[in-house]
Design an enzyme around this catalytic site. Structure first.
Site, PDB file in Angstrom:
ATOM      1  CG  ASP A  21       0.940   3.828   0.312  1.00 38.38           C
ATOM      2  OD1 ASP A  21       0.722   4.637  -0.602  1.00 38.38           O
ATOM      3  OD2 ASP A  21       1.437   4.147   1.413  1.00 38.38           O
ATOM      4  CG  ASN A  69      -6.282   8.664  -1.790  1.00 35.46           C
ATOM      5  OD1 ASN A  69      -6.550   7.463  -1.785  1.00 35.46           O
ATOM      6  ND2 ASN A  69      -5.171   9.120  -1.212  1.00 35.46           N
TER       7      ASN A  69
HETATM    8  C1  IPE Z   1      -3.771   4.995   1.690  1.00 35.89           C
HETATM    9  O1  IPE Z   1      -2.650   5.465   1.026  1.00 35.89           O
HETATM   10  C2  IPE Z   1      -4.955   5.003   0.777  1.00 35.89           C
HETATM   11  C3  IPE Z   1      -4.911   4.029  -0.317  1.00 35.89           C
HETATM   12  C4  IPE Z   1      -3.962   3.174  -0.532  1.00 35.89           C
HETATM   13  C5  IPE Z   1      -6.036   4.047  -1.199  1.00 35.89           C
HETATM   14  P1  IPE Z   1      -2.234   7.004   1.052  1.00 35.89           P
HETATM   15  O2  IPE Z   1      -0.997   7.146   0.249  1.00 35.89           O
HETATM   16  O3  IPE Z   1      -3.381   7.865   0.681  1.00 35.89           O
HETATM   17  O4  IPE Z   1      -1.945   7.218   2.613  1.00 35.89           O
HETATM   18  P2  IPE Z   1      -1.037   8.302   3.351  1.00 35.89           P
HETATM   19  O5  IPE Z   1      -1.398   9.655   2.791  1.00 35.89           O
HETATM   20  O6  IPE Z   1       0.377   7.949   3.079  1.00 35.89           O
HETATM   21  O7  IPE Z   1      -1.386   8.136   4.790  1.00 35.89           O
HETATM   22  C1  IPE Z   2      -1.383   4.294  -3.676  1.00 36.18           C
HETATM   23  O1  IPE Z   2      -0.155   4.786  -4.087  1.00 36.18           O
HETATM   24  C2  IPE Z   2      -2.495   4.601  -4.642  1.00 36.18           C
HETATM   25  C3  IPE Z   2      -3.542   5.485  -4.110  1.00 36.18           C
HETATM   26  C4  IPE Z   2      -3.560   6.008  -2.912  1.00 36.18           C
HETATM   27  C5  IPE Z   2      -4.627   5.823  -5.004  1.00 36.18           C
HETATM   28  P1  IPE Z   2       0.276   6.290  -3.794  1.00 36.18           P
HETATM   29  O2  IPE Z   2      -0.201   7.143  -4.917  1.00 36.18           O
HETATM   30  O3  IPE Z   2      -0.171   6.729  -2.446  1.00 36.18           O
HETATM   31  O4  IPE Z   2       1.840   6.173  -3.837  1.00 36.18           O
HETATM   32  P2  IPE Z   2       2.873   6.950  -2.914  1.00 36.18           P
HETATM   33  O5  IPE Z   2       2.519   6.630  -1.501  1.00 36.18           O
HETATM   34  O6  IPE Z   2       2.728   8.416  -3.210  1.00 36.18           O
HETATM   35  O7  IPE Z   2       4.208   6.410  -3.302  1.00 36.18           O
HETATM   36 MG    MG Z   3       0.689   6.701  -0.622  1.00 35.13          MG
END
Ligand code: IPE
Ligand code: IPE
Ligand code: MG
Length: 241
Positions: A21, A69
């Site tokens: 993340d 996602n």
């Molecule tokens: C969790 O991250 C899912 C993945 C890393 C694939 P998200 O960015 O989707 O989670 P939330 O929305 O902050 O809970």
């Molecule tokens: C994790 O990084 C990747 C996926 C969930 C696919 P994020 O895209 O959630 O990054 P932040 O949380 O918005 O910084």
């Molecule tokens: Mg995220």
């Protein structure tokens, strides 16, 4: 179960989970589009995966794309699918020389055909590897996984192949994507968020969590070492004393 406890007491997780993340925030901090963060995140995935295999992690589960996602803007999703494709095409070459067995967990039937075939090829090419098992969670959600398991179990009961009282915790575990694998001992979440975000809900009943204040593309092998050190000092009781 005893084996899991022995390993946990030895201080090294057998099964490590990572919620990748913080890619978007990493890019934003640099004035880059979010997709640049995903590209950097994919490169880091490769580095950390190799490192985990080299230090003797037996199972590594990486959360790459959740069932939630899909809520993201379509251009970000398209970019992510392209990155997955690029990454897997490269990985297919790499895995030929590495002792890592890849397993995709989640409902991958919703992905475009070309990606599904890359998932299948990657699994096939690595199927006979004897080293670390790498689970890549794609369109994975803990609730969706349990719902899927309940559907399969209901079908068995309907066909008369299973009695309701035969549905034990072990049976449920066998119907999950992680069937036959030990539960995760440790889950790491870079990016500082204190939440589970639908990751391995059933399997993480007694998992240790370490939240780290680093965005995923900045997460290093040293950060992993320090998390492993912290894990080794945790006192896991599993409800005992
Ligand atoms: C969790 O991250 C899912 C993945 C890393 C694939 P998200 O960015 O989707 O989670 P939330 O929305 O902050 O809970
Ligand atoms: C994790 O990084 C990747 C996926 C969930 C696919 P994020 O895209 O959630 O990054 P932040 O949380 O918005 O910084
Ligand atoms: Mg995220």
């Amino acid at each position: 179960m005893n084996h899991v406890l022995d390993q946990a007491q030895a201080g090294m997780p057998r099964h490590l989970g990572i919620i990748m993340d913080g890619n978007g925030r990493w890019a934003k901090k640099r004035g880059l589009p979010r997709t640049a963060g995903h590209t950097a995140g994919a490169a880091n995935f490769k580095k950390i995966t190799r490192y985990c295999a080299s230090i003797g992690i037996e199972y590594l589960t990486i959360y790459a794309f959740s069932t939630e996602n899909w809520k993201r803007p379509s251009d970000e999703i398209e970019a992510l699918l392209k990155i997955f494709q690029q990454y897997l095409e490269e990985a297919l070459q790499d895995f030929l020389g590495e002792n890592i067995r890849v397993n995709f967990i989640g409902d991958v039937s919703v992905f475009p055909e070309n990606l599904q075939s890359l998932f299948a090829r990657t699994e096939a090419v690595s199927a006979d590897k004897t080293g670390m098992v790498l689970n890549i969670a794609m369109n994975y959600g803990g609730r969706a996984e349990l719902t899927h398991a309940v559907h399969l179990l209901a079908e068995q009961v309907q066909r008369g192949a299973l009695l309701p009282e035969q549905i034990t915790e072990d049976v449920i575990s066998q119907y999950l994507y992680t069937a036959g694998q030990p539960d995760p001992d440790l889950v790491l979440r870079p990016s500082g968020e204190f939440r589970i975000s639908n990751f391995l809900l059933w399997q993480s009943a007694y998992t240790e969590y370490i939240i780290m204040d680093k965005l995923w593309p900045d997460f290093t092998t040293r950060d992993l070492d320090s998390a492993l050190q912290e894990f080794s000092n945790r006192n896991r009781r599993f409800g005992g004393i």
